[in-house]
Write a protein that holds these residues in place. Structure first.
Motif, PDB file in Angstrom:
ATOM      1  N   UNK A 121      28.419   3.406  45.019  1.00  0.00           N
ATOM      2  CA  UNK A 121      28.774   4.821  44.928  1.00  0.00           C
ATOM      3  C   UNK A 121      28.402   5.408  43.566  1.00  0.00           C
ATOM      4  N   UNK A 122      27.605   6.480  43.571  1.00  0.00           N
ATOM      5  CA  UNK A 122      27.170   7.094  42.311  1.00  0.00           C
ATOM      6  C   UNK A 122      28.300   7.823  41.595  1.00  0.00           C
ATOM      7  N   UNK A 123      29.409   8.076  42.282  1.00  0.00           N
ATOM      8  CA  UNK A 123      30.550   8.724  41.648  1.00  0.00           C
ATOM      9  C   UNK A 123      31.359   7.773  40.772  1.00  0.00           C
ATOM     10  N   UNK A 124      30.853   6.563  40.573  1.00  0.00           N
ATOM     11  CA  UNK A 124      31.533   5.609  39.697  1.00  0.00           C
ATOM     12  C   UNK A 124      30.824   5.427  38.360  1.00  0.00           C
ATOM     13  N   UNK A 125      29.867   6.297  38.038  1.00  0.00           N
ATOM     14  CA  UNK A 125      29.169   6.203  36.757  1.00  0.00           C
ATOM     15  C   UNK A 125      29.851   7.064  35.697  1.00  0.00           C
ATOM     16  N   UNK A 126      30.011   6.480  34.510  1.00  0.00           N
ATOM     17  CA  UNK A 126      30.641   7.158  33.370  1.00  0.00           C
ATOM     18  C   UNK A 126      29.757   7.009  32.137  1.00  0.00           C
ATOM     19  N   UNK A 127      29.620   8.080  31.393  1.00  0.00           N
ATOM     20  CA  UNK A 127      28.842   8.072  30.163  1.00  0.00           C
ATOM     21  C   UNK A 127      29.741   7.783  28.970  1.00  0.00           C
ATOM     22  N   UNK A 128      29.305   6.871  28.108  1.00  0.00           N
ATOM     23  CA  UNK A 128      30.066   6.486  26.920  1.00  0.00           C
ATOM     24  C   UNK A 128      29.676   7.416  25.775  1.00  0.00           C
ATOM     25  N   UNK A 129      30.643   8.199  25.259  1.00  0.00           N
ATOM     26  CA  UNK A 129      30.353   9.227  24.270  1.00  0.00           C
ATOM     27  C   UNK A 129      31.340   9.171  23.115  1.00  0.00           C
ATOM     28  N   UNK A 130      30.971   9.806  22.033  1.00  0.00           N
ATOM     29  CA  UNK A 130      31.883   9.947  20.912  1.00  0.00           C
ATOM     30  C   UNK A 130      32.884  11.068  21.145  1.00  0.00           C
ATOM     31  N   UNK A 131      33.706  11.324  20.147  1.00  0.00           N
ATOM     32  CA  UNK A 131      34.693  12.398  20.228  1.00  0.00           C
ATOM     33  C   UNK A 131      34.174  13.610  19.456  1.00  0.00           C
ATOM     34  N   UNK A 132      34.944  14.675  19.475  1.00  0.00           N
ATOM     35  CA  UNK A 132      34.524  15.892  18.780  1.00  0.00           C
ATOM     36  C   UNK A 132      34.516  15.711  17.264  1.00  0.00           C
ATOM     37  N   UNK A 133      35.266  14.737  16.762  1.00  0.00           N
ATOM     38  CA  UNK A 133      35.326  14.517  15.307  1.00  0.00           C
ATOM     39  C   UNK A 133      34.670  13.216  14.875  1.00  0.00           C
ATOM     40  N   UNK A 134      34.355  12.339  15.809  1.00  0.00           N
ATOM     41  CA  UNK A 134      33.723  11.057  15.483  1.00  0.00           C
ATOM     42  C   UNK A 134      32.522  10.854  16.401  1.00  0.00           C
ATOM     43  N   UNK A 135      31.334  11.125  15.865  1.00  0.00           N
ATOM     44  CA  UNK A 135      30.126  11.008  16.659  1.00  0.00           C
ATOM     45  C   UNK A 135      29.856   9.548  17.023  1.00  0.00           C
ATOM     46  N   UNK A 136      29.156   9.387  18.119  1.00  0.00           N
ATOM     47  CA  UNK A 136      28.810   8.053  18.628  1.00  0.00           C
ATOM     48  C   UNK A 136      27.302   8.080  18.853  1.00  0.00           C
ATOM     49  N   UNK A 137      26.529   7.670  17.859  1.00  0.00           N
ATOM     50  CA  UNK A 137      25.078   7.802  17.907  1.00  0.00           C
ATOM     51  C   UNK A 137      24.483   6.904  18.990  1.00  0.00           C
ATOM     52  N   UNK A 138      23.602   7.486  19.768  1.00  0.00           N
ATOM     53  CA  UNK A 138      23.029   6.801  20.918  1.00  0.00           C
ATOM     54  C   UNK A 138      22.392   5.474  20.513  1.00  0.00           C
ATOM     55  N   UNK A 139      22.776   4.431  21.229  1.00  0.00           N
ATOM     56  CA  UNK A 139      22.221   3.109  20.988  1.00  0.00           C
ATOM     57  C   UNK A 139      23.026   2.247  20.047  1.00  0.00           C
ATOM     58  N   UNK A 140      24.032   2.797  19.367  1.00  0.00           N
ATOM     59  CA  UNK A 140      24.845   1.983  18.459  1.00  0.00           C
ATOM     60  C   UNK A 140      25.932   1.255  19.243  1.00  0.00           C
ATOM     61  N   UNK A 141      26.230   0.011  18.892  1.00  0.00           N
ATOM     62  CA  UNK A 141      27.287  -0.725  19.591  1.00  0.00           C
ATOM     63  C   UNK A 141      28.636  -0.037  19.442  1.00  0.00           C
ATOM     64  N   UNK A 142      29.413  -0.029  20.509  1.00  0.00           N
ATOM     65  CA  UNK A 142      30.774   0.494  20.451  1.00  0.00           C
ATOM     66  C   UNK A 142      31.658  -0.571  19.816  1.00  0.00           C
ATOM     67  N   UNK A 143      32.332  -0.217  18.746  1.00  0.00           N
ATOM     68  CA  UNK A 143      33.153  -1.178  18.011  1.00  0.00           C
ATOM     69  C   UNK A 143      34.524  -1.341  18.653  1.00  0.00           C
ATOM     70  N   UNK A 144      35.097  -2.509  18.503  1.00  0.00           N
ATOM     71  CA  UNK A 144      36.483  -2.710  18.908  1.00  0.00           C
ATOM     72  C   UNK A 144      37.364  -1.816  18.032  1.00  0.00           C
TER      73      UNK A 144
END
Length: 224
Positions: free
Chosen positions: A73-96
């Motif tokens: 089901x394509x309705x199960x896809x979620x995009x991993x993004x930063x917040x409005x105050x903490x950017x999440x640059x594309x391709x960088x590992x998400x830290x614990x």
């Protein structure tokens, strides 16, 4: 000249080989990165985090979030993004311990929670909120994991930043119009019900530029 050996055929072959080369490199990517689009599996109940343009009939009345057993089901896809105050640059590992937003790919609404009761279990409601990826501070979740970064094979937890509750599934099932889908809610205290693993998706891969600076403009490892 044989059409199969003409310039068009050469360019197509070059493109195909280039794609295969990129994919072969990306298979080495063992962590989840910013900008990736993923499906999240609840380990205990074997359901994927899901949403659709169906609103709750009680509580907030916002877009519902459920768990489904269907893999495709394509309705199960979620995009991993930063917040409005903490950017999440594309391709960088998400830290614990990093705070992120999870944006539903098909509707553009963010995974969200607040002090409404969930419809079936009366735990804390989880919904999808906002427009075109923009909502409010109640869309923010902290990734709880063991090491330095969110490993793809690791079962992690998502803690709601504002209420300290954990994204969970305990098995309650809906009737119509979403028959058989599981309730997703937020609960206090960690348990087996709050463990999630990244599954299918597109994982953005960081790459070295010729100048040695990190270039985050290049995708990707796809596992649709």
């Amino acid at each position: 000249m044989d059409k199969r050996t003409g310039p068009a055929h050469f360019l197509f072959s070059f493109f195909l080989l280039s794609c295969l080369f990129v994919l072969s490199l990306a298979t080495e990517l063992s962590f989840v990165t910013c900008g990736s689009v993923v499906k999240l599996l609840n380990v205990k109940h074997n359901v994927r985090l899901h949403s659709h343009d169906v609103r709750y009939g009680s509580g907030s009345g916002q877009q519902s979030v459920t768990g489904v057993t269907t893999v495709e089901d394509s309705n199960s896809y979620w995009s991993v993004r930063g917040t409005s105050v903490a950017l999440c640059h594309r391709g960088t590992p998400v830290k614990c311990g990093q705070t992120i937003r999870l944006t539903h790919l098909n509707t553009g609404r963010n995974l969200h929670s607040h002090y409404f009761a969930s419809p079936l279990s009366s735990n804390q409601e989880v919904s999808a909120f906002g427009e075109e990826g923009e909502g409010d501070h109640l869309d923010e979740w902290m990734v709880q994991c063991e090491g330095l970064v969110w490993e793809r094979e690791e079962a992690v937890r998502f803690q709601h930043a504002s209420t300290d509750t954990l994204l969970s599934v305990t098995g309650e099932q809906y009737g119509r119009p979403i028959h058989g889908q599981r309730e997703v809610h937020a609960m206090t205290g960690p348990s087996q019900h709050s463990l999630w693993r990244a599954m299918e998706g597109v994982f953005m891969k960081p790459s070295e530029s010729p100048l040695g600076n990190m270039d985050y403009s290049h995708p990707l490892h796809t596992e649709f």
